[in-house]
Design an enzyme around this catalytic site. Structure first.
Site, PDB file in Angstrom:
ATOM      1  N   LYS A 105     -12.170  -9.775 -15.627  1.00  0.00           N
ATOM      2  CA  LYS A 105     -13.632  -9.903 -15.639  1.00  0.00           C
ATOM      3  C   LYS A 105     -14.106  -9.161 -14.392  1.00  0.00           C
ATOM      4  O   LYS A 105     -13.823  -9.565 -13.268  1.00  0.00           O
ATOM      5  CB  LYS A 105     -14.069 -11.364 -15.601  1.00  0.00           C
ATOM      6  N   GLY A 125     -25.049 -19.769 -11.351  1.00  0.00           N
ATOM      7  CA  GLY A 125     -25.248 -21.102 -10.782  1.00  0.00           C
ATOM      8  C   GLY A 125     -26.683 -21.580 -10.726  1.00  0.00           C
ATOM      9  O   GLY A 125     -26.950 -22.670 -10.215  1.00  0.00           O
ATOM     10  N   ALA A 183     -23.549 -16.547 -17.187  1.00  0.00           N
ATOM     11  CA  ALA A 183     -24.310 -16.882 -15.979  1.00  0.00           C
ATOM     12  C   ALA A 183     -25.712 -17.358 -16.297  1.00  0.00           C
ATOM     13  O   ALA A 183     -26.452 -16.740 -17.066  1.00  0.00           O
ATOM     14  CB  ALA A 183     -24.393 -15.716 -14.989  1.00  0.00           C
ATOM     15  N   GLY A 184     -26.046 -18.465 -15.689  1.00  0.00           N
ATOM     16  CA  GLY A 184     -27.387 -19.010 -15.807  1.00  0.00           C
ATOM     17  C   GLY A 184     -27.568 -20.016 -16.930  1.00  0.00           C
ATOM     18  O   GLY A 184     -28.577 -20.714 -16.978  1.00  0.00           O
ATOM     19  N   ASN A 203     -20.054 -22.267 -16.573  1.00  0.00           N
ATOM     20  CA  ASN A 203     -19.259 -22.883 -15.515  1.00  0.00           C
ATOM     21  C   ASN A 203     -20.048 -23.997 -14.827  1.00  0.00           C
ATOM     22  O   ASN A 203     -19.823 -25.176 -15.089  1.00  0.00           O
ATOM     23  CB  ASN A 203     -18.778 -21.834 -14.509  1.00  0.00           C
ATOM     24  N   THR A 204     -21.011 -23.609 -13.990  1.00  0.00           N
ATOM     25  CA  THR A 204     -21.753 -24.581 -13.178  1.00  0.00           C
ATOM     26  C   THR A 204     -22.305 -25.746 -13.989  1.00  0.00           C
ATOM     27  O   THR A 204     -22.143 -26.918 -13.599  1.00  0.00           O
ATOM     28  CB  THR A 204     -22.906 -23.875 -12.443  1.00  0.00           C
TER      29      THR A 204
END
Lengths: 258, 66
Positions: free
Chosen positions: A97, A158, A184-185, A206-207
């Site tokens: 990645k 995040g 992301a986001g 993830n977050t």
């Protein structure tokens, strides 16, 4: 749910996950298991020789997930290529990645360094999964240099802001000849479902899972959301209209009372 | 001999291969990568590569990340 193929590898799950920010390795594994993800990301750092010898790879291998190293920490194409080469040896995989985000405040990916690194890494035999802003032109350029997918962001890493880039994700999805993974986001399962409804091939979260007060439950929620969104997309979403469209005939009832 | 490992000076009684170096530092090889003077050393070469006194050895490990 239909299978996803990236670089000849088949995935039954369209939910990819990050391993960061979990309170413990055990909790991370439990959440990843609940998500039913088949691919997780990892970072690389120079070891602190005085520190503990925690091995993250072993429990992840036991889970049976594909490991995708990232080049997080690289600020230039040169550093990203170095990180990728290290990662190839560390995890014995050609998959990488590619993420180059020098500014720590917004972690915006550098498009110029990323395109340059992507070209070099593809030539060196890597399966390149580039993390970029939702720039339709950049995504086509990455495809042209041989990236096996594109990973446009929904919002800053995040931030949990959701699909701030929605309009541009739609353009990318329409124009892409390689899988599009929104990364992301994504802050809530509804964001993940929306991305899938728009036609994204997968999402990376993830977050939103890791910082939930119940990461295992949240991971399960994301699993359901991705499945719902993909199934809806394949079923064909109803058209949106400006005016109302009655669900039952408006005639043949009240006239009898006149 | 003295060797720079991860930015710190380490002393060893003799020259070690990378495999022996990891062993002496109690580092399991899983998820680990090594570079000597910013050149990545393939895993398959660890048993046959012996860093020299002036070399800068950097050992990396896989950690959690998104």
């Amino acid at each position: 749910m239909d299978k996803l193929t990236i670089a000849k590898r088949e995935f039954s799950s369209r939910l990819f996950a990050g391993t960061g920010k979990f309170a413990s390795s055990d909790l991370m594994c439990a959440a990843l298991a609940a998500s039913e993800t088949e691919l997780v990301t990892l970072s690389l750092r120079r070891m602190d020789l005085k520190g503990g010898r925690d091995n993250l790879v072993q429990p992840l291998k036991r889970l049976g997930v594909n490991l995708l190293p990232n080049t997080s920490g690289a600020r230039t194409a040169k550093e990203a290529v170095f990180a990728a080469e290290l990662s190839r040896e560390a995890l014995e995989t050609d998959w990488i990645k590619l993420e180059i985000h020098p500014d720590p405040r917004y972690l915006m990916p550098d498009p110029i360094e990323t395109l340059s690194a992507a070209e070099q890494l593809v030539k060196n035999g890597f399966v390149v999964m580039p993390y970029v802003h939702a720039d339709p032109v950049l995504c086509k350029r990455l495809e042209e240099v041989g990236c096996q997918c594109v990973m446009p962001l929904g919002a800053p890493i995040g931030s949990n802001k959701g699909l701030a880039s929605r309009t541009f994700l739609e353009i990318i999805i329409e124009q892409a000849a390689v899988p599009v993974i929104v990364d992301a986001g994504i802050g809530a399962p509804s964001d993940a479902a929306l991305a899938m409804e728009l036609g994204a091939d997968a999402v990376l979260v993830n977050t939103a899972m890791a910082v939930s007060s119940d990461p295992v439950a949240m991971a399960g929620a994301f699993r359901i959301a991705v499945e719902a969104g993909r199934t809806a997309y394949r079923a064909g979403l109803a058209p949106v209209s400006r005016e109302a469209n009655s669900t039952s005939s408006l005639e043949g009832f009240l006239e009898t009372l006149e | 001999m003295q060797l720079q490992v991860n930015g710190e000076s380490h002393r060893f009684s003799r020259a070690l291969t990378l495999t022996e170096l990891l062993d002496s530092l109690n580092i399991a090889s899983e998820g680990v990568a090594i570079a000597i003077n910013q050149q990545v050393i393939p895993r398959s070469d660890w048993t046959s590569t012996t860093p020299q006194a002036a070399d800068q050895v950097d050992i990396f490990q896989s950690i959690a990340g998104g």
